[in-house]
Design a protein around this motif. Structure first.
Motif, PDB file in Angstrom:
ATOM      1  N   LEU A  48       0.724  -1.089  -0.019  1.00 34.63           N
ATOM      2  CA  LEU A  48       0.047  -0.116   0.044  1.00 34.63           C
ATOM      3  C   LEU A  48       0.852   1.376  -0.249  1.00 34.63           C
ATOM      4  CD1 LEU A  48      -3.668  -0.325   2.460  1.00 34.63           C
ATOM      5  CD2 LEU A  48      -2.787   0.560   0.374  1.00 34.63           C
ATOM      6  N   ALA A  49       1.824   1.175   0.902  1.00 33.84           N
ATOM      7  CA  ALA A  49       2.984   2.836   0.925  1.00 33.84           C
ATOM      8  C   ALA A  49       3.016   2.841  -0.457  1.00 33.84           C
ATOM      9  CB  ALA A  49       3.798   2.062   2.131  1.00 33.84           C
ATOM     10  N   ASP A  50       4.042   1.720  -1.081  1.00 38.23           N
ATOM     11  CA  ASP A  50       4.857   1.344  -2.415  1.00 38.23           C
ATOM     12  C   ASP A  50       3.697   2.436  -3.450  1.00 38.23           C
ATOM     13  OD1 ASP A  50       7.117   0.995  -1.155  1.00 38.23           O
ATOM     14  OD2 ASP A  50       5.966  -1.759  -2.376  1.00 38.23           O
ATOM     15  N   LEU A  51       1.974   2.163  -3.718  1.00 36.89           N
ATOM     16  CA  LEU A  51       1.784   2.797  -4.487  1.00 36.89           C
ATOM     17  C   LEU A  51       1.661   3.704  -4.756  1.00 36.89           C
ATOM     18  CD1 LEU A  51      -0.867  -0.470  -4.075  1.00 36.89           C
ATOM     19  CD2 LEU A  51       0.112   0.335  -6.055  1.00 36.89           C
ATOM     20  N   HIS A  52       0.668   4.099  -2.772  1.00 34.55           N
ATOM     21  CA  HIS A  52       0.534   5.664  -2.445  1.00 34.55           C
ATOM     22  C   HIS A  52       1.923   6.102  -3.044  1.00 34.55           C
ATOM     23  CE1 HIS A  52      -1.051   8.822  -0.496  1.00 34.55           C
ATOM     24  NE2 HIS A  52      -1.003   9.334   0.346  1.00 34.55           N
ATOM     25  N   GLN A  53       3.536   5.647  -2.525  1.00 36.48           N
ATOM     26  CA  GLN A  53       4.102   7.225  -2.651  1.00 36.48           C
ATOM     27  C   GLN A  53       4.272   7.111  -4.678  1.00 36.48           C
ATOM     28  OE1 GLN A  53       5.502   8.472   0.200  1.00 36.48           O
ATOM     29  NE2 GLN A  53       7.563   8.554  -1.016  1.00 36.48           N
ATOM     30  N   LEU A  54       4.475   5.795  -5.669  1.00 36.72           N
ATOM     31  CA  LEU A  54       4.816   5.942  -6.399  1.00 36.72           C
ATOM     32  C   LEU A  54       3.686   7.106  -7.188  1.00 36.72           C
ATOM     33  CD1 LEU A  54       5.132   2.537  -7.732  1.00 36.72           C
ATOM     34  CD2 LEU A  54       6.549   4.078  -8.014  1.00 36.72           C
ATOM     35  N   ARG A  55       2.021   6.989  -6.722  1.00 43.01           N
ATOM     36  CA  ARG A  55       1.036   7.703  -6.949  1.00 43.01           C
ATOM     37  C   ARG A  55       1.404   9.132  -7.366  1.00 43.01           C
ATOM     38  NH1 ARG A  55      -5.220   6.990  -4.795  1.00 43.01           N
ATOM     39  NH2 ARG A  55      -3.750   7.858  -3.052  1.00 43.01           N
ATOM     40  N   GLY A  56       2.054   9.959  -5.679  1.00 48.72           N
ATOM     41  CA  GLY A  56       2.561  10.601  -5.432  1.00 48.72           C
ATOM     42  C   GLY A  56       3.291  11.424  -6.798  1.00 48.72           C
ATOM     43  N   ARG A  57       3.789  10.136  -7.389  1.00 45.85           N
ATOM     44  CA  ARG A  57       4.783  11.478  -8.094  1.00 45.85           C
ATOM     45  C   ARG A  57       3.998  12.570  -9.114  1.00 45.85           C
ATOM     46  NH1 ARG A  57       7.721  12.480  -6.330  1.00 45.85           N
ATOM     47  NH2 ARG A  57       7.159  10.825  -4.214  1.00 45.85           N
ATOM     48  N   VAL A  58       2.539  11.682  -9.472  1.00 45.81           N
ATOM     49  CA  VAL A  58       2.098  12.921 -10.374  1.00 45.81           C
ATOM     50  C   VAL A  58       1.081  14.290  -9.614  1.00 45.81           C
ATOM     51  CG1 VAL A  58       2.351  11.166 -12.215  1.00 45.81           C
ATOM     52  CG2 VAL A  58       0.648  11.101 -10.768  1.00 45.81           C
ATOM     53  N   GLY A  59       0.218  14.443 -10.091  1.00 40.81           N
ATOM     54  CA  GLY A  59       0.154  15.651  -9.753  1.00 40.81           C
ATOM     55  C   GLY A  59       0.179  16.326  -8.473  1.00 40.81           C
ATOM     56  N   ARG A  60       1.838  16.841  -8.674  1.00 40.36           N
ATOM     57  CA  ARG A  60       2.212  17.367  -8.534  1.00 40.36           C
ATOM     58  C   ARG A  60       1.883  19.238  -8.714  1.00 40.36           C
ATOM     59  NH1 ARG A  60       5.878  14.613  -5.054  1.00 40.36           N
ATOM     60  NH2 ARG A  60       7.128  16.580  -4.010  1.00 40.36           N
ATOM     61  N   TYR A  61       0.804  19.944  -9.280  1.00 37.42           N
ATOM     62  CA  TYR A  61       0.503  21.214  -9.886  1.00 37.42           C
ATOM     63  C   TYR A  61      -0.566  20.855  -9.921  1.00 37.42           C
ATOM     64  CZ  TYR A  61       1.581  25.448 -12.275  1.00 37.42           C
ATOM     65  OH  TYR A  61       2.504  26.980 -12.275  1.00 37.42           O
ATOM     66  N   LYS A  62      -0.578  22.007 -10.679  1.00 39.39           N
ATOM     67  CA  LYS A  62      -2.250  22.415 -11.040  1.00 39.39           C
ATOM     68  C   LYS A  62      -2.932  20.941 -11.962  1.00 39.39           C
ATOM     69  CE  LYS A  62      -1.074  26.993 -10.127  1.00 39.39           C
ATOM     70  NZ  LYS A  62      -1.436  28.618 -10.634  1.00 39.39           N
ATOM     71  N   HIS A  63      -2.483  20.870 -12.651  1.00 41.40           N
ATOM     72  CA  HIS A  63      -3.001  19.959 -13.775  1.00 41.40           C
ATOM     73  C   HIS A  63      -4.122  18.349 -12.762  1.00 41.40           C
ATOM     74  CE1 HIS A  63      -1.703  22.507 -15.922  1.00 41.40           C
ATOM     75  NE2 HIS A  63      -0.661  22.383 -16.088  1.00 41.40           N
ATOM     76  N   ARG A  64      -5.004  17.984 -13.151  1.00 38.88           N
ATOM     77  CA  ARG A  64      -5.206  16.354 -13.025  1.00 38.88           C
ATOM     78  C   ARG A  64      -4.794  15.493 -13.591  1.00 38.88           C
ATOM     79  NH1 ARG A  64      -8.838  14.826  -9.295  1.00 38.88           N
ATOM     80  NH2 ARG A  64     -10.822  16.176  -9.860  1.00 38.88           N
ATOM     81  N   ALA A  65      -4.096  15.100 -12.465  1.00 37.79           N
ATOM     82  CA  ALA A  65      -3.245  13.512 -12.761  1.00 37.79           C
ATOM     83  C   ALA A  65      -3.792  12.787 -12.681  1.00 37.79           C
ATOM     84  CB  ALA A  65      -2.258  13.956 -11.449  1.00 37.79           C
ATOM     85  N   TYR A  66      -4.004  11.228 -13.135  1.00 39.98           N
ATOM     86  CA  TYR A  66      -4.084  10.089 -13.984  1.00 39.98           C
ATOM     87  C   TYR A  66      -2.877   8.793 -13.354  1.00 39.98           C
ATOM     88  CZ  TYR A  66      -7.239  12.554 -15.997  1.00 39.98           C
ATOM     89  OH  TYR A  66      -7.891  13.430 -16.418  1.00 39.98           O
ATOM     90  N   CYS A  67      -4.066   8.152 -12.136  1.00 36.07           N
ATOM     91  CA  CYS A  67      -2.961   6.955 -11.892  1.00 36.07           C
ATOM     92  C   CYS A  67      -3.148   5.927 -12.463  1.00 36.07           C
ATOM     93  CB  CYS A  67      -2.381   6.569 -10.434  1.00 36.07           C
ATOM     94  SG  CYS A  67      -2.089   5.468  -9.670  1.00 36.07           S
TER      95      CYS A  67
END
Length: 580
Positions: A337-356
């Motif tokens: 779970l922690a790995d998935l959440h960390q990897l998902r955190g690589r995107v969505g760091r700015y104003k745009h809608r991000a997808y995982c």
């Protein structure tokens, strides 16, 4: 069982007691330089950030070693908390060490710390496999003679040849990424220096220690301005879906991560992606590459010359690229779970809608635990979900043996919640604090109380609402939740209203130490723990309340009561008197 849990609590508190007895490295109050450094932060701190910074600085000024967990989602400002703690340690004449899980994150932190502290006479260096033998020797010498103030490094930092002249602070970034041996070494370091642990999803034992009061915890829950939640989807490998998602990202001049955690066939996966989207540039990064090739691939992606980066989990911590807002995680059922959440955190760091996209192999069946993990990561996709994910991970995996390497069997024997209660009370007993009683009031009345499917939809929202309702501990919280229901779902229908009224009765009954309320013809029977309180209730109420024995009392129901609404109102009038 209670004895075994008590033994564990003794061990945990022994470690804490050893820390408390160590001579303190108390830092002085903030200096003028510290104030200047804080003023140069280019963003506006969130309230959570300010609170976490104040708590960390307060800990550092006390004459005992700090052991604080900063729990906050990716991009919520944990690094700034660490920078201020490190600057405070250096300002007090001590050294600070930042321990990170990957060389990539090490280089990024080196760049961030150096830029942030450029105006101040702070010497910063790094220790990782990116450093040549000569550079490594220079850094080790600088740490030993005190010419280096802050060192940022991978597990190389805990090697035996690393000696500090005056280490005051150890910051551990993403503790769940380190192996057992590293953690054992860290355990002994914790006895002497201030320790700050940063994590989006702390490992179960770390979170558990914080929850039961062995470690302090600060939570960062406020998202940065304009941040949007990452849209998360679970799907089987589908070439058309992958191509359309990549094209959509390229059309908005974005970049894409494709995570595949198998080095032996990562090249064939990259070729497969390139054949699906021949117009895109694709590159590969993994931990077995030599340093120059890895750095070249990373720089090309950071500068936007690569559209798709096919990588192992080496990108899990640290890459901060605002332009990358789509991520695919291949064979997602193999990750924690922690790995998935960390990897998902690589995107969505700015104003745009991000997808995982969590990709599963065609025809492969999931284990029950993998299924629960994937459902949890999909369920908790809102901003600031890291703490909830860590809590769910704690439920799925258990807390583990908090001091050692093996998992504890006690949780499996008694269930997670009871285990937590036993451990917490064992800790409180050893500390000579009052035992915290966890009580549940069983109410069995002919009342239809539930959340109708046409009011709260089935699935995640309903589970979350039931969880919230069951965790409430005061009438004020109950009224706030009632307002939240009305705002989100509209006026309460009758079954939902009765559900709230039942919960209200439970809260009122807890004050009288009543554990059971059930109805018999003409009577309501109250099961209780405290005879003195029930005797007082019998004196207060005008309605006959007969004490049957040391465990039960009989409340006579007036014959003119009509329906369940009247019964609930009658019980509320009886129980809302104050027991004091």
């Amino acid at each position: 069982m209670a004895e075994a849990v008590g033994d564990m609590a003794v061990d945990m508190l022994k470690l804490q007691a050893e820390r408390d007895q160590k001579p303190g490295l108390a830092c002085p109050p903030d200096s003028h330089w510290m104030e200047e450094f804080e003023a140069e932060f280019p963003y506006t701190e969130t309230d959570d950030q300010l609170r976490a910074i104040a708590e960390a600085k307060d800990d550092m000024q006390r004459p005992r070693p700090m052991d604080r967990l900063i729990c906050g989602d990716v991009g919520y400002g944990k690094t700034e908390v660490a920078m201020r703690a490190a600057f405070k340690a250096v300002d007090a004449g001590r050294q600070a060490a930042i321990l990170v899980p990957t060389t990539v994150l090490c280089e990024q932190h080196l760049r961030s710390f150096s830029e942030r502290m450029a105006e101040f006479p702070v010497s910063i260096a790094s220790l990782s496999r990116f450093r040549s033998p000569r550079e490594t020797r220079e850094v080790l010498s600088g740490l030993a003679n005190g010419t280096i103030d802050i060192v940022i490094g991978t597990h190389r930092l805990v090697s035996k040849d690393v000696k500090f002249k005056n280490l005051g602070l150890l910051v551990i970034d993403e503790e769940q990424r380190f192996g057992v041996e590293t953690k054992e070494l860290l355990k002994h370091m914790r006895l002497e220096v201030d320790v700050l642990t940063l994590s989006a999803t702390p490992i179960p034992r770390t979170l558990h220690m914080s929850l039961v009061g062995i470690r302090d915890i600060s939570n960062l829950e406020t998202p940065p301005q304009d941040r949007m939640a990452v849209e998360t989807r679970i799907c089987r490998w589908d070439g058309e879906l992958i191509r359309s998602a990549i094209i959509r990202e390229l059309n908005r001049t974005g970049q894409i991560y494709f995570v595949h955690n198998r080095v032996y066939n990562i090249k064939s996966i990259a070729d497969k992606i390139h054949s699906l989207v021949p117009e895109a540039t694709v590159d590969i990064v993994h931990g077995q590459m030599n340093e120059d090739d890895m750095e070249a691939a990373m720089v090309a992606f950071v500068e936007g010359r690569t559209d798709i980066l096919v990588a192992t989990t080496i990108i899990e911590s640290g890459l901060d690229i605002p332009n990358a807002n789509t991520i695919f995680i291949n064979q997602a059922d193999n990750y924690g779970l922690a790995d998935l959440h960390q990897l998902r955190g690589r995107v969505g760091r700015y104003k745009h809608r991000a997808y995982c996209y969590l990709l599963l192999e065609d025809g492969r069946t999931l284990t029950p635990q993998a299924s629960r993990r994937l459902k949890a990561i999909e369920e908790f996709s809102e901003l600031g979900a890291g703490f909830k994910i860590a809590m769910r991970d704690l439920e799925i995996r258990g807390a583990g043996n908090i001091l050692g390497t093996e998992q504890s069997g006690h949780i499996a024997a008694v269930g997670y919640e009871l285990y937590c209660q036993l451990l917490e009370n064992a800790v409180r007993a050893i500390k000579r604090q009052p035992i915290r009683e966890h009580r549940h009031v069983e109410i069995t009345l002919p009342v239809s109380a539930f959340l109708p499917p046409d009011y709260v939809p089935d699935g995640r929202p309903k589970i979350e609402m039931y969880r919230k309702l069951s965790s409430i501990s005061s009438l004020e919280e109950l009224n706030e939740l009632k307002d939240e229901f009305s705002d989100r779902f509209g006026p309460l229908p009758e079954p939902a209203d009765k559900l709230f009224r039942i919960r209200e009765l439970q809260l009122l009954a807890m004050r009288w130490q009543i554990h059971d309320i059930h109805q018999e013809p003409g009577y309501v029977i109250l099961g209780y723990r405290n005879p003195k309180l029930i005797s007082r209730l019998a004196r207060l109420t005008l309605t006959p309340l007969r004490i049957l024995d040391a465990d039960e009392a009989c409340l006579v129901v007036p014959p003119n009561l009509k329906g369940t609404n009247g019964l609930l109102r009658f019980l509320k009038e009886i129980l809302q008197a104050s027991p004091i």
